[in-house]
Design a protein around this motif. Sequence first.
Motif, PDB file in Angstrom:
ATOM      1  N   PRO A 146     -39.202 -10.752  13.568  1.00  0.00           N
ATOM      2  CA  PRO A 146     -39.393 -12.185  13.799  1.00  0.00           C
ATOM      3  C   PRO A 146     -40.782 -12.719  13.455  1.00  0.00           C
ATOM      4  CG  PRO A 146     -39.596 -10.996  15.855  1.00  0.00           C
ATOM      5  CD  PRO A 146     -39.258  -9.971  14.817  1.00  0.00           C
ATOM      6  N   GLU A 147     -41.690 -11.872  12.952  1.00  0.00           N
ATOM      7  CA  GLU A 147     -43.030 -12.339  12.605  1.00  0.00           C
ATOM      8  C   GLU A 147     -43.387 -11.923  11.170  1.00  0.00           C
ATOM      9  OE1 GLU A 147     -46.002 -11.414  15.532  1.00  0.00           O
ATOM     10  OE2 GLU A 147     -44.559 -11.548  17.186  1.00  0.00           O
ATOM     11  N   PRO A 148     -42.569 -12.277  10.200  1.00  0.00           N
ATOM     12  CA  PRO A 148     -42.791 -11.782   8.843  1.00  0.00           C
ATOM     13  C   PRO A 148     -43.899 -12.525   8.116  1.00  0.00           C
ATOM     14  CG  PRO A 148     -40.941 -13.277   8.854  1.00  0.00           C
ATOM     15  CD  PRO A 148     -41.376 -13.121  10.292  1.00  0.00           C
ATOM     16  N   ARG A 149     -44.514 -11.802   7.189  1.00  0.00           N
ATOM     17  CA  ARG A 149     -45.425 -12.430   6.220  1.00  0.00           C
ATOM     18  C   ARG A 149     -44.619 -12.636   4.945  1.00  0.00           C
ATOM     19  NH1 ARG A 149     -50.492  -9.011   4.672  1.00  0.00           N
ATOM     20  NH2 ARG A 149     -51.196  -9.666   6.743  1.00  0.00           N
ATOM     21  N   VAL A 150     -44.430 -13.879   4.544  1.00  0.00           N
ATOM     22  CA  VAL A 150     -43.478 -14.219   3.480  1.00  0.00           C
ATOM     23  C   VAL A 150     -44.189 -14.883   2.317  1.00  0.00           C
ATOM     24  CG1 VAL A 150     -41.503 -15.697   2.917  1.00  0.00           C
ATOM     25  CG2 VAL A 150     -41.529 -14.401   5.058  1.00  0.00           C
ATOM     26  N   LEU A 151     -43.777 -14.507   1.119  1.00  0.00           N
ATOM     27  CA  LEU A 151     -44.190 -15.188  -0.105  1.00  0.00           C
ATOM     28  C   LEU A 151     -43.036 -16.075  -0.545  1.00  0.00           C
ATOM     29  CD1 LEU A 151     -46.152 -15.626  -2.457  1.00  0.00           C
ATOM     30  CD2 LEU A 151     -45.157 -13.606  -3.572  1.00  0.00           C
ATOM     31  N   ASP A 152     -43.241 -17.385  -0.477  1.00  0.00           N
ATOM     32  CA  ASP A 152     -42.248 -18.382  -0.884  1.00  0.00           C
ATOM     33  C   ASP A 152     -42.511 -18.663  -2.361  1.00  0.00           C
ATOM     34  OD1 ASP A 152     -40.559 -20.534  -1.224  1.00  0.00           O
ATOM     35  OD2 ASP A 152     -41.334 -21.700   0.465  1.00  0.00           O
ATOM     36  N   LEU A 153     -41.744 -18.003  -3.215  1.00  0.00           N
ATOM     37  CA  LEU A 153     -42.011 -17.983  -4.648  1.00  0.00           C
ATOM     38  C   LEU A 153     -41.349 -19.169  -5.344  1.00  0.00           C
ATOM     39  CD1 LEU A 153     -43.409 -15.871  -6.629  1.00  0.00           C
ATOM     40  CD2 LEU A 153     -41.077 -15.173  -7.203  1.00  0.00           C
ATOM     41  N   ALA A 154     -42.117 -19.875  -6.199  1.00  0.00           N
ATOM     42  CA  ALA A 154     -41.640 -21.116  -6.807  1.00  0.00           C
ATOM     43  C   ALA A 154     -41.168 -22.037  -5.693  1.00  0.00           C
ATOM     44  CB  ALA A 154     -40.538 -20.845  -7.829  1.00  0.00           C
ATOM     45  N   CYS A 155     -42.088 -22.316  -4.767  1.00  0.00           N
ATOM     46  CA  CYS A 155     -41.752 -22.898  -3.464  1.00  0.00           C
ATOM     47  C   CYS A 155     -41.319 -24.351  -3.523  1.00  0.00           C
ATOM     48  CB  CYS A 155     -42.941 -22.753  -2.523  1.00  0.00           C
ATOM     49  SG  CYS A 155     -44.425 -23.690  -3.032  1.00  0.00           S
ATOM     50  N   GLY A 156     -41.673 -25.079  -4.584  1.00  0.00           N
ATOM     51  CA  GLY A 156     -41.328 -26.489  -4.638  1.00  0.00           C
ATOM     52  C   GLY A 156     -41.942 -27.261  -3.486  1.00  0.00           C
ATOM     53  N   THR A 157     -41.130 -28.003  -2.769  1.00  0.00           N
ATOM     54  CA  THR A 157     -41.613 -28.798  -1.638  1.00  0.00           C
ATOM     55  C   THR A 157     -41.786 -27.984  -0.365  1.00  0.00           C
ATOM     56  OG1 THR A 157     -39.395 -29.421  -0.915  1.00  0.00           O
ATOM     57  CG2 THR A 157     -40.464 -30.851  -2.558  1.00  0.00           C
ATOM     58  N   GLY A 158     -41.460 -26.695  -0.412  1.00  0.00           N
ATOM     59  CA  GLY A 158     -41.552 -25.851   0.773  1.00  0.00           C
ATOM     60  C   GLY A 158     -40.268 -25.787   1.575  1.00  0.00           C
ATOM     61  N   SER A 159     -39.122 -25.931   0.917  1.00  0.00           N
ATOM     62  CA  SER A 159     -37.841 -25.926   1.621  1.00  0.00           C
ATOM     63  C   SER A 159     -37.607 -24.623   2.370  1.00  0.00           C
ATOM     64  CB  SER A 159     -36.693 -26.154   0.627  1.00  0.00           C
ATOM     65  OG  SER A 159     -36.759 -27.430   0.055  1.00  0.00           O
ATOM     66  N   ILE A 160     -37.910 -23.482   1.735  1.00  0.00           N
ATOM     67  CA  ILE A 160     -37.716 -22.198   2.401  1.00  0.00           C
ATOM     68  C   ILE A 160     -38.712 -22.048   3.545  1.00  0.00           C
ATOM     69  CG2 ILE A 160     -37.931 -19.696   2.121  1.00  0.00           C
ATOM     70  CD1 ILE A 160     -36.728 -19.996  -0.665  1.00  0.00           C
ATOM     71  N   THR A 161     -39.979 -22.389   3.299  1.00  0.00           N
ATOM     72  CA  THR A 161     -41.000 -22.285   4.343  1.00  0.00           C
ATOM     73  C   THR A 161     -40.635 -23.120   5.555  1.00  0.00           C
ATOM     74  OG1 THR A 161     -42.795 -21.734   2.821  1.00  0.00           O
ATOM     75  CG2 THR A 161     -43.406 -22.829   4.876  1.00  0.00           C
ATOM     76  N   ARG A 162     -40.117 -24.298   5.337  1.00  0.00           N
ATOM     77  CA  ARG A 162     -39.718 -25.172   6.449  1.00  0.00           C
ATOM     78  C   ARG A 162     -38.687 -24.484   7.324  1.00  0.00           C
ATOM     79  NH1 ARG A 162     -36.500 -30.865   5.566  1.00  0.00           N
ATOM     80  NH2 ARG A 162     -36.574 -31.645   7.704  1.00  0.00           N
ATOM     81  N   ARG A 163     -37.689 -23.870   6.721  1.00  0.00           N
ATOM     82  CA  ARG A 163     -36.632 -23.203   7.472  1.00  0.00           C
ATOM     83  C   ARG A 163     -37.130 -21.896   8.088  1.00  0.00           C
ATOM     84  NH1 ARG A 163     -35.054 -26.558   3.864  1.00  0.00           N
ATOM     85  NH2 ARG A 163     -33.060 -27.666   4.022  1.00  0.00           N
ATOM     86  N   LEU A 164     -38.008 -21.212   7.368  1.00  0.00           N
ATOM     87  CA  LEU A 164     -38.593 -19.975   7.884  1.00  0.00           C
ATOM     88  C   LEU A 164     -39.329 -20.227   9.196  1.00  0.00           C
ATOM     89  CD1 LEU A 164     -39.561 -16.920   7.230  1.00  0.00           C
ATOM     90  CD2 LEU A 164     -41.638 -18.048   6.398  1.00  0.00           C
TER      91      LEU A 164
END
Length: 267
Positions: A59-77
């Motif tokens: 539950p505490e991952p360090r993530v690389l959001d690759l070709a992140c755009g607006t940050g859609s994945i980061t937002r959900r992460l």
Amino acid sequence: MTETETGTQAETGTQAATETGVDWAAWQESWDRQQEWYMPDREERFRVMLDMVEAFAGPEPRVLDLACGTGSITRRLLRRFPRATSTGVDLDPALLTIARGTFAGDARVTFVTADLAAPDWPGLLPYETYDAVLTATALHWLHEDPLAALYGQLAGVLGDGGVLMNADHMTDPSTPRINAAERTFRHAGMDRAKAAGALDWAQWWELAAREPALAEPAAERFRIFGEHADGDTPSLDWHVRTLRAAGFAEARAVWASPSDSLVLALT
């Protein structure tokens, strides 16, 4: 051009958002809705992606959001894992403007402007290794040779037992009738959504160009990429074979729709 956003830059982003009065979260939301017009099952792939992040990294991952755009994945992460950290990497100045505005002041998030086709881009990252690399509907902008090279670089970015997940269009040329029927059905649904007011890619960018805070970044984006990059959409089998050849120990699909797949590779 390369740039890493630090805490100081995050504070600057907060001030800029206040000064311009731009609702960056609303812009990110509008980007999501535009993308959903093309992929109505988009949230499902994100859910499975984050399930697998938790399975491998906790539950505490360090993530690389690759070709992140607006940050859609980061937002959900961060919504699912509040103690996660994320590094978003992209070259698109307009989408990064939205991402930086949305997450301004959030110490868990860093953004890096970088060209994934450049051989030295991993050197711009703030961490040497990551638990997971996540990307969605982006790497089809690359042709097969640069994508294979990128997979090799990502194997080096991940720590031992790290996971790469790529959700994208993965065609199967051996099933032409299935492909044609799926495309016809999907486009009929898109036509209905369009009639109900959904924005397509071109319409969304027209709106972005009229937003004063996005006008110049959007113009620069089209100077960099043109209307749309002419990449490849190789099959799932190609992705699996290429990932293993790039140094990953295991690789297979963990989710699929009629047109797209989510491939997971483990170091």
